[in-house]
Design a protein around this motif. Structure first.
Motif, PDB file in Angstrom:
ATOM      1  N   ILE A 101       0.848  -1.096  -0.199  1.00 51.34           N
ATOM      2  CA  ILE A 101      -0.181  -0.041  -0.011  1.00 51.34           C
ATOM      3  C   ILE A 101       0.601   1.010  -0.198  1.00 51.34           C
ATOM      4  O   ILE A 101       2.010   1.420   0.668  1.00 51.34           O
ATOM      5  CB  ILE A 101      -1.106   0.238   1.256  1.00 51.34           C
ATOM      6  N   LYS A 102       0.771   2.288  -0.874  1.00 50.57           N
ATOM      7  CA  LYS A 102       1.528   3.509  -1.393  1.00 50.57           C
ATOM      8  C   LYS A 102       1.742   4.288  -0.453  1.00 50.57           C
ATOM      9  O   LYS A 102       2.707   5.078  -0.457  1.00 50.57           O
ATOM     10  CB  LYS A 102       1.798   3.900  -2.820  1.00 50.57           C
ATOM     11  N   GLN A 103       0.538   4.432   0.272  1.00 51.62           N
ATOM     12  CA  GLN A 103       0.848   5.339   1.594  1.00 51.62           C
ATOM     13  C   GLN A 103       0.563   6.861   1.231  1.00 51.62           C
ATOM     14  O   GLN A 103       1.724   7.716   0.896  1.00 51.62           O
ATOM     15  CB  GLN A 103       1.752   5.006   2.546  1.00 51.62           C
ATOM     16  N   ARG A 104      -0.013   7.303  -0.565  1.00 48.95           N
ATOM     17  CA  ARG A 104       0.220   8.113  -0.525  1.00 48.95           C
ATOM     18  C   ARG A 104       0.311   9.774  -0.020  1.00 48.95           C
ATOM     19  O   ARG A 104      -0.548   9.763   0.618  1.00 48.95           O
ATOM     20  CB  ARG A 104      -0.971   8.764  -2.347  1.00 48.95           C
ATOM     21  N   LYS A 105       1.254  10.153  -0.185  1.00 47.86           N
ATOM     22  CA  LYS A 105       1.269  11.518   1.039  1.00 47.86           C
ATOM     23  C   LYS A 105       1.283  11.607   2.640  1.00 47.86           C
ATOM     24  O   LYS A 105       0.939  11.918   3.674  1.00 47.86           O
ATOM     25  CB  LYS A 105       0.003  12.518   0.759  1.00 47.86           C
ATOM     26  N   LYS A 131       6.712  22.807   2.450  1.00 43.92           N
ATOM     27  CA  LYS A 131       5.817  21.701   2.988  1.00 43.92           C
ATOM     28  C   LYS A 131       4.191  22.549   2.513  1.00 43.92           C
ATOM     29  O   LYS A 131       3.297  23.759   2.426  1.00 43.92           O
ATOM     30  CB  LYS A 131       5.254  22.389   4.558  1.00 43.92           C
ATOM     31  N   SER A 132       3.752  21.512   1.838  1.00 41.91           N
ATOM     32  CA  SER A 132       2.529  21.465   1.544  1.00 41.91           C
ATOM     33  C   SER A 132       1.402  20.062   2.178  1.00 41.91           C
ATOM     34  O   SER A 132       2.110  19.232   0.941  1.00 41.91           O
ATOM     35  CB  SER A 132       2.829  21.780  -0.544  1.00 41.91           C
ATOM     36  N   LEU A 133       0.552  20.542   1.632  1.00 37.75           N
ATOM     37  CA  LEU A 133      -0.419  18.759   1.953  1.00 37.75           C
ATOM     38  C   LEU A 133      -0.818  18.654   0.052  1.00 37.75           C
ATOM     39  O   LEU A 133      -1.350  17.671   0.364  1.00 37.75           O
ATOM     40  CB  LEU A 133      -2.242  20.432   2.313  1.00 37.75           C
ATOM     41  N   ASP A 136       0.193  16.659   7.127  1.00 39.78           N
ATOM     42  CA  ASP A 136       1.003  16.683   8.300  1.00 39.78           C
ATOM     43  C   ASP A 136       1.145  15.876   9.462  1.00 39.78           C
ATOM     44  O   ASP A 136       0.636  14.504   9.292  1.00 39.78           O
ATOM     45  CB  ASP A 136       0.160  17.722   8.875  1.00 39.78           C
ATOM     46  N   ILE A 137       1.940  16.322   9.622  1.00 34.11           N
ATOM     47  CA  ILE A 137       1.837  14.694  11.014  1.00 34.11           C
ATOM     48  C   ILE A 137       0.858  14.494  11.848  1.00 34.11           C
ATOM     49  O   ILE A 137      -0.024  15.311  11.732  1.00 34.11           O
ATOM     50  CB  ILE A 137       3.499  15.490  12.362  1.00 34.11           C
ATOM     51  N   PRO A 138      -0.365  13.278  12.230  1.00 36.99           N
ATOM     52  CA  PRO A 138      -1.119  13.305  12.070  1.00 36.99           C
ATOM     53  C   PRO A 138      -1.628  13.658  13.792  1.00 36.99           C
ATOM     54  O   PRO A 138      -0.360  13.523  14.181  1.00 36.99           O
ATOM     55  CB  PRO A 138      -1.204  11.822  12.259  1.00 36.99           C
TER      56      PRO A 138
END
Length: 539
Positions: free
Chosen positions: A91-95, A519-521, A526-528
């Motif tokens: 699972i690539k965990q995009r972003k 830093k861009s969404l 962002d850190i959870p």
């Protein structure tokens, strides 16, 4: 007229608003609560009870069934006596590198506490798995299947099967995972496993279907050490997908699946109504281990009988030749409606070449495994937390070199620095007499070449630059090399590791930092808010 005009305007606006809401509606959520415990299991029979790691009392753990772009929320309650993490293999965990579930990105979940994973199966389809990433927990269980189905609006390049079966094949040790870990800590390599299992069972898993219908088998090698060959008595298999990529639909009598890899095949039940053996056997081991399951035709009263279909044993050339025949289906859609072959990877300029050589070494008199002479050791502070908060002294980008270097092996926190969207060539060089298996989190790569001996730049003339399959785990044959091309378009700190778990545990891994200076969404979440902190990182 005015009321009519107003009504038309109102209804038109309502339709437009409804369409806007549908288009912008959030993708579905799927919620899971998993309690992780120890429990007594007997995968090798009632005479051999042992302690296993269960999820909600199950061994193997529950299968996640999802659809492209689903939001997955998993509350993991750790009831073990040790910190624990689960990683989502493929699972690539995009972003969302924060959800990757390895010690370079996450602090482990302490005993008697819980942590919520929240991630999306963004732009993915395919056959994947999950398992514990901490210590040697994976040798005790805690693994399961993770299947991502296509959206109904995206056609697949084959008829929809009557049903799907998740098939988890892997090696198994009777010895406790804590005893195995002590062996490795003492510098003693692990022995051969004791057996193979299919869906947690040795010789008794059963899959039932109707004569004349076609079924999809999603097959994953969830073992910690051994390549397997998979085959079905009296039946052929049509390969249709490898780790999220639709393949050319070649027909095989047997297929090799190496540690950490997943495939999907179609099987047509065209035989007589009876039971047939499903066979898995080890590759490149002496002796050869074999286990069976049953393919049962509905209404069967005839038990499966031998002989078992013969599979390859130590034939390296046979396996390499088969691997080269697995090609990408360039005209098929994947998670999006555009063809898989629309990304012309073979025409993109390579910006950097990494040659990564694995080796066994002794450091401090004990066995360790290394990559380019660096044996990885997890810092107390996860690399991603250190990077995010600019915490000094945790890692640097000069520990590991791009190519093998002479000299003795040493300990280090290996991190290779790259820029977001770099297109990179990675050559895995194996100078040892045992097969290696390499996995990359966060991305899939194009497997463009396999070969024997030492890789040289001349080998590029043999690369497949047209229809190489994409996958997240690649085998490297004994005394050989494998080459991949990867577009690093997913910002984060990504684990590249041996899928042979004793080697990974003793240092055969590293991290690739995919970075840019903003830093861009749009590029990274962002850190959870529920992030765990440890080491030098504090709230």
């Amino acid at each position: 007229m005015r009321p009519t005009s107003f009504m038309r305007f109102f209804l038109g606006a309502l339709v437009g608003l409804s369409a806007f809401c549908i288009i912008n509606a959030e993708d579905p959520y799927r919620y899971f609560t998993w309690t992780v415990t120890y429990g007594t299991i007997s995968p090798l029979g009632a005479k051999f009870p042992q302690q296993g790691i269960l999820i909600n009392g199950q061994f193997p753990g529950p299968t996640i069934e999802a659809v492209t772009n689903d939001n997955i929320v998993v509350d993991v309650i750790n009831k073990l006596d040790e910190p624990f993490l689960i990683t989502w293999n493929g699972i690539k965990q995009r972003k969302s590198v924060w959800q990757d579930g390895v010690l370079g990105t996450n602090c482990p979940i302490p005993p008697n506490t819980s942590w919520r994973y929240k991630f999306q199966t963004k732009d993915q389809i395919g056959t994947f798995s999950y398992f514990p990433s901490t210590k040697l927990h994976r040798a005790a269980g805690g693994f399961g299947g993770f299947n991502v189905a296509h959206r109904s609006v995206i056609p697949v390049p084959y008829p929809i099967p009557a049903e799907e079966f998740t098939v988890l094949v892997g090696d198994w040790y009777k010895t406790s995972h804590k005893v195995l870990q002590k062996k490795l800590d003492s510098g003693i390599p692990l022995p051969l496993p004791d057996a193979l299992l299919i869906n947690g069972l040795h010789g008794s898993a059963t899959f039932t279907g109707q004569k004349g219908k076609t079924y999809k088998l999603r097959i994953s090698n969830v073992g910690i050490a051994t390549s397997i060959n998979f085959r079905i008595q009296g039946h052929t298999m049509t390969l249709v997908e490898v780790e999220g990529a639709h393949t050319l639909q070649e027909v095989f009598e047997s297929l090799d699946v190496h540690p950490g890899q997943s495939i999907a095949v179609l099987v047509n039940l065209h035989g007589s109504v009876k039971d047939y053996f499903i066979v898995a056997s080890t590759r490149f081991t002496k002796p050869i281990f074999t286990t069976t399951a049953i393919l049962r035709y509905a209404g069967s009263s005839i038990k499966a009988a031998g002989p078992l279909p013969i599979g390859p044993t130590y034939h390296i050339h046979w396996s390499m030749k088969q691997a080269r025949t697995i090609r990408l289906n360039l005209t098929a859609n994947a998670a999006r409606p555009n063809p898989q072959g629309s990304f012309h990877y073979g025409t993109i300029k390579v910006m950097r070449t990494l040659i990564l050589a694995n080796s066994a070494a002794k450091i401090g008199g004990k066995l360790r495994y290394a990559v380019n002479k660096i044996s990885y050791v997890d810092p107390e502070t996860p690399l991603k937390l250190a990077d995010w908060f600019n915490i000094p002294g945790v890692f640097n980008l000069n520990t590991i070199k791009d190519t093998p270097s002479p000299g003795p092996a040493s300990f280090g926190a290996s991190v290779i620095g790259t820029a977001l969207h770099d297109f990179v060539e990675i050559v895995f060089q194996n100078t040892e007499p045992a097969l290696q298996s390499w996995h990359l989190d966060g991305s899939s790569f194009y497997v463009v070449g396999y070969g024997s001996g030492n890789w040289t730049p001349d080998m590029r003339r043999r690369y497949n630059l047209a229809d190489a399959v994409t996958r997240h785990t690649v085998q490297v044959y004994p005394s050989g090399w494998s080459a991949v091309l990867v577009s690093l378009d997913n910002k984060g700190m990504w684990n590249m590791r041996s899928a042979i778990w004793s080697r990974r545990y003793l240092g055969q891994q590293l991290y690739i930092r995919v970075w840019n200076d903003e830093k861009s969404l749009y590029t990274e979440n962002d850190i959870p808010q529920n992030a765990l902190f440890c080491g030098k990182a504090h709230r």
